[in-house]
Enzyme design. Structure first.
Site, PDB file in Angstrom:
ATOM      1  N   HIS A 169       9.057  -1.855  -3.396  1.00 28.43           N
ATOM      2  CA  HIS A 169       8.150  -0.477  -2.958  1.00 28.43           C
ATOM      3  C   HIS A 169       9.109   0.743  -1.842  1.00 28.43           C
ATOM      4  O   HIS A 169       8.438   1.139  -1.547  1.00 28.43           O
ATOM      5  CB  HIS A 169       8.019  -1.821  -1.325  1.00 28.43           C
ATOM      6  CG  HIS A 169       6.967  -0.985   0.003  1.00 28.43           C
ATOM      7  ND1 HIS A 169       6.154  -1.201   0.034  1.00 28.43           N
ATOM      8  CD2 HIS A 169       8.371  -0.036   0.742  1.00 28.43           C
ATOM      9  CE1 HIS A 169       5.562  -0.569   0.678  1.00 28.43           C
ATOM     10  NE2 HIS A 169       6.738  -0.147   1.755  1.00 28.43           N
ATOM     11  N   GLU A 170       9.939   0.372  -1.301  1.00 25.68           N
ATOM     12  CA  GLU A 170      11.098   1.843  -0.443  1.00 25.68           C
ATOM     13  C   GLU A 170      11.060   2.564  -1.474  1.00 25.68           C
ATOM     14  O   GLU A 170      10.586   3.738  -1.867  1.00 25.68           O
ATOM     15  CB  GLU A 170      12.237   1.295  -0.230  1.00 25.68           C
ATOM     16  CG  GLU A 170      11.774   0.487   1.270  1.00 25.68           C
ATOM     17  CD  GLU A 170      11.094   0.656   2.238  1.00 25.68           C
ATOM     18  OE1 GLU A 170      11.395   1.909   2.280  1.00 25.68           O
ATOM     19  OE2 GLU A 170      10.615  -0.699   2.728  1.00 25.68           O
ATOM     20  N   HIS A 228       8.265   4.386  -2.481  1.00 25.65           N
ATOM     21  CA  HIS A 228       7.372   5.837  -1.066  1.00 25.65           C
ATOM     22  C   HIS A 228       8.141   7.125  -1.205  1.00 25.65           C
ATOM     23  O   HIS A 228       6.991   8.124  -0.718  1.00 25.65           O
ATOM     24  CB  HIS A 228       8.538   4.905   0.518  1.00 25.65           C
ATOM     25  CG  HIS A 228       7.780   4.013   1.103  1.00 25.65           C
ATOM     26  ND1 HIS A 228       6.312   4.473   1.298  1.00 25.65           N
ATOM     27  CD2 HIS A 228       8.407   3.436   1.893  1.00 25.65           C
ATOM     28  CE1 HIS A 228       5.863   3.765   2.320  1.00 25.65           C
ATOM     29  NE2 HIS A 228       6.845   2.169   2.478  1.00 25.65           N
ATOM     30  N   GLU A 273       1.438   3.026   2.208  1.00 25.01           N
ATOM     31  CA  GLU A 273       1.578   1.340   1.831  1.00 25.01           C
ATOM     32  C   GLU A 273       1.278   0.849   0.600  1.00 25.01           C
ATOM     33  O   GLU A 273       2.218  -0.115   0.003  1.00 25.01           O
ATOM     34  CB  GLU A 273       1.522   1.150   3.600  1.00 25.01           C
ATOM     35  CG  GLU A 273       2.610   1.520   4.827  1.00 25.01           C
ATOM     36  CD  GLU A 273       3.768   1.351   4.195  1.00 25.01           C
ATOM     37  OE1 GLU A 273       4.836   0.384   4.202  1.00 25.01           O
ATOM     38  OE2 GLU A 273       4.041   2.498   4.258  1.00 25.01           O
ATOM     39  N   ASP A 314       3.550  -0.940  -2.264  1.00 25.92           N
ATOM     40  CA  ASP A 314       3.173  -2.617  -2.287  1.00 25.92           C
ATOM     41  C   ASP A 314       3.508  -2.003  -4.343  1.00 25.92           C
ATOM     42  O   ASP A 314       3.765  -3.752  -4.540  1.00 25.92           O
ATOM     43  CB  ASP A 314       2.369  -2.889  -1.560  1.00 25.92           C
ATOM     44  CG  ASP A 314       2.311  -3.201   0.063  1.00 25.92           C
ATOM     45  OD1 ASP A 314       4.283  -3.389  -0.180  1.00 25.92           O
ATOM     46  OD2 ASP A 314       1.679  -3.443   0.698  1.00 25.92           O
TER      47      ASP A 314
END
Length: 766
Positions: A601-602, A605, A663, A667
């Site tokens: 997820h990070e 980003h 987000e 995900d």
């Protein structure tokens, strides 16, 4: 029979993992699941259907999940440590214990009463109680003067707090190796530690640009701030506003009266009724003033369109003053020099001398409007009213760290507004949380295990490397990106830095002491301790202005969260995220399904709808081709439509697919990257044992089971409403959306085409 005997003899027995980690994970999964639900109908219900039953939500929480559960346990661990003897540990660790001791000593806090606040007020240039009250009836308001700018400067350098003016030092958006001055509306409205249990959002750390949108709210100390989070139903807005106004006025009136009774002359000519009338009039006028300032900020707030942040204007202090003077005069006010004097006053405590001709200041257009209109507003307001506003702003943030009477007053006001979600934990956990917030690295030193460097950290670094390789492979498959953009993406992935666990220097006592240089703590002066630490941090921040940015930790190792710092192209994974229930789950499939998807997820980003604006060096510069951007925008519409269709029946509302887009992309990408990384990991290391009780599931099924379990939780209707105002989708949709778009999930769980978890239309970017 001979053939059957030989087959049975040659059949290898099933390997089952019986370690305590595997047994714990198996039990947690089994107890959380609702096996009556079908995984292809509602996988979240299948994995989390019994979670609330097995993890009853404590009345003190409005929401409860694995993240909240872990953070609560971290605070308890910190509390237990701080109750032990630390005499043989480095000075900062002993100071952490002293800070905790002072916080816990409520008897001394009550005995000292308001004296600590009165002393601070005097040093700031503020009276013991607002002059507006006119206790002696001899104040001539027409001749009264108040140098609000000097007091605001003092507040910034002594308390680190923004009042009327917001100021900070941020990484330059277009050159991440240097720092820039940033000004605008107030950001750090409460620099003191939160004395409440607040849910830590799993969110990437953004830069000054989004900080200007997502206003920093630390402890929600201001009862006026409830207007920002309440009033979800328009028909109730007027009634709620009236209730908020009434309760807040009563709160401020009581707050003022405590100080008047403490320090006012005993020979006042005012009767008690007259005094109360004056105090309530002051509370009413403060409320109106505060409303006006709030409207100035909100009406000029920054839009959330990401592409608009590619150009943040910068000005000299003289240009800002010239613009301000023009607006003040247009509003029939009297112009006065503000901005140069403010910056000179703030930097006066540092080793830095500003060059006002060359040191440009970053100010977004809405913030520039706010600054000019604020100056115009103040030029026409009576000095005694400005003093009242500043006085209350300062006193209310300090009040929570003093007497029991003030804490009860504050708590009672919140309860009158129905804010039961703002849970006040036991004093021991409040103080542990406060110490963790103020001296997080010192606390981390105490609970960090030296074995981390050669046991856990290498595993995480391997996982991160596999995740990056997985993303690079997915980028290579993306047909919507042109070759030049792909090449730039590969370079950004390669240069993406990772900070894992805690800083390498943390266990070096000498370096830890250097980190906290200048801090003094006394076991009998709690408020002064907090202020002393804040002042040391402010001075350190100012002194770094001329020093190049070499990167830094986005958070303390004790925070249950993970961060992507866009302007440093860095992933930060705190120590406590590398523990149960996110890691150390016994099997790699479970670890990759939980922590692996968080890391993915990070990483993603860095390439979502906001991250794509920052290049490999963390600079806010265009690095995608126009064709690739257009293709990306077209593909994001699928996500917007998908998540906007998610309906929350408990509150009769839908998810905002546009607001949650970044987000949701992260995900989805995180799950795909983590699964690809797991497959590569198992290919290199061989098959893993079976999980007891789950022998019928393969590693990839366990991966998805672990991912679903990550988002188990329970929330009240009030929190569900609040969640829908956040940039994250509610937890059940975070699990559902990423899996509905994943063809591997449908194949692994044998979900027929067209079933709820295997829709025909799948949204995919990476």
């Amino acid at each position: 029979m001979t053939v059957l005997y030989v087959k049975q003899k040659n059949r290898k027995p099933i390997r089952i993992c019986l370690s305590k980690e595997c047994l714990r994970s198996a039990a947690n999964l089994a107890l959380s699941m609702n096996t009556k639900a079908h995984p292809c109908e509602d996988f979240y219900q299948y994995t989390c259907g019994n979670w609330a039953k097995e993890h009853p939500r404590p009345d003190i929480f409005q929401s409860y999940d694995w993240f909240r559960d872990k953070q609560t346990k971290v605070y308890a661990t910190v509390r237990d440590f701080l109750n032990r003897n630390t005499s043989d540990l480095p000075r900062p660790v002993k100071q952490a214990k002293d800070l905790y001791t002072a916080c816990m000593d409520t008897e001394t806090l009550d005995k000292r009463g308001l004296k600590p606040i009165l002393k601070v007020l005097e040093s700031l240039g503020l009276p013991a109680y607002p002059t507006y009250i006119n206790v002696t009836e001899d104040t001539d308001y027409s001749t009264y003067s108040f140098d609000w700018l000097e007091v605001v400067i003092n507040i910034k350098i002594q308390l680190g707090m923004d009042v009327l003016i917001g100021f900070d030092i941020f990484t330059d958006p277009k050159n991440s190796s240097i720092y820039k001055l940033v000004m605008g509306s107030p950001e750090t409205t409460n620099p003191f530690p939160s004395m409440r249990h607040e849910k830590k959002r799993h969110i990437g750390q953004r830069n000054l640009v989004t900080n200007k949108i997502e206003r920093y709210k630390n402890d929600n100390i201001n009862v006026e701030d409830t207007k920002n989070v309440k009033n979800f139903d328009n028909e109730e807005k007027k009634e709620d506003d009236e209730k908020i106004a009434h309760v807040s006025k009563l709160y401020y009136a009581e707050l003022i009266k405590l100080f008047v009774l403490e320090d006012a002359p005993k020979d006042s000519n005012l009767s008690e009724l007259q005094l109360d009338q004056n105090i309530f009039l002051a509370a009413n006028d403060y409320h109106n003033f505060n409303d006006d300032m709030y409207e100035l900020e909100v009406n000029n707030d920054t839009s959330s369109e990401d592409d608009e942040y590619l150009d943040v204007p910068e000005y000299t202090v003289y240009e800002i003053q010239e613009h301000t003077d023009m607006i003040v005069k247009d509003n029939n006010g009297t112009a006065s020099p503000i901005w140069k004097r403010y910056l000179e006053g703030v930097f006066n405590i540092s080793n830095v001398k500003l060059d006002f001709k060359n040191d440009k200041i970053l100010i977004s257009d809405p913030d520039l409007v706010y600054m000019a209109l604020m100056a115009a507003y103040l030029s026409k307001v009576s000095p005694v009213l400005i003093e009242l506003y500043v006085w209350i702003k300062v006193v209310e943030v300090m009040a929570a760290h003093t007497t029991t009477e003030l804490r009860i007053l504050f708590q009672r006001s919140y309860e009158a507004l129905g804010n039961h979600d703002l849970y006040t934990p036991p004093r021991s956990q409040q103080c542990a949380s406060a110490v963790n917030e103020m001296l997080g690295m010192a606390v981390s030193y105490a609970i960090a295990d030296p074995r981390f460097f050669y046991i856990t950290k290498p595993k995480i670094e391997v996982m991160l490397s596999e995740m990056k390789n997985a993303l690079a492979h997915l980028v290579g498959q993306a047909k919507w990106m042109d070759d030049d953009t792909k090449l730039a993406t590969y370079q950004k992935i390669i240069q993406m830095k990772t900070l894992v666990g805690f800083p390498d220097w943390l266990l070096d006592a000498e370096k830890l002491e250097k980190y906290y240089e200048g801090i003094e703590v006394n076991t009998k002066t709690h408020l002064e301790n907090l202020i002393n630490i804040i002042q040391a941090k402010i001075k350190k921040a100012l002194n770094k202005f001329r020093i190049g940015n070499n990167g830094s930790w986005a958070t303390d190792p004790t925070e249950v969260n993970a961060y992507h710092t866009f302007q440093e192209n860095t992933i930060t994974v705190p120590l406590v995220m590398l523990q149960h229930p996110f890691f150390d789950l016994g099997l790699d499939s479970l670890n990759y399904g939980s922590l692996g998807t968080v890391l993915g997820h990070e990483i993603t980003h860095g390439f979502d709808n906001f991250g794509r604006l920052f290049d490999k060096n963390g600079n806010l510069l265009p690095w995608w081709s126009n064709d690739t951007i257009n293709s990306f925008v077209n593909k994001t519409q699928c996500f917007i439509d998908q998540y906007s269709s998610y309906y929350v029946p408990e509150i009769d509302q839908h998810v905002d697919g546009k607001k949650t887009l970044g987000e949701n992309i992260a995900d989805n990408g995180g799950v795909r990257e983590a699964l690809a990384a797991l497959r590569e990991h198992l290919r290199k290391n061989g098959p893993e044992p079976k999980l007891p009780g789950f022998e019928h599931l393969n590693s990839e099924q366990l991966f998805f089971l672990s991912f679903g379990n990550l988002w188990c939780g329970v929330s009240t209707k009030e929190i569900l409403k609040a969640d829908l105002t956040d940039e994250h989708s509610p937890q059940q949709f975070r699990a559902r959306g990423a899996l509905q778009n994943n063809a591997d999930f449908a194949k692994i769980w044998n979900c027929p085409p067209g079933s709820p978890m295997n829709p025909s239309n799948k949204c995919i970017i990476f």
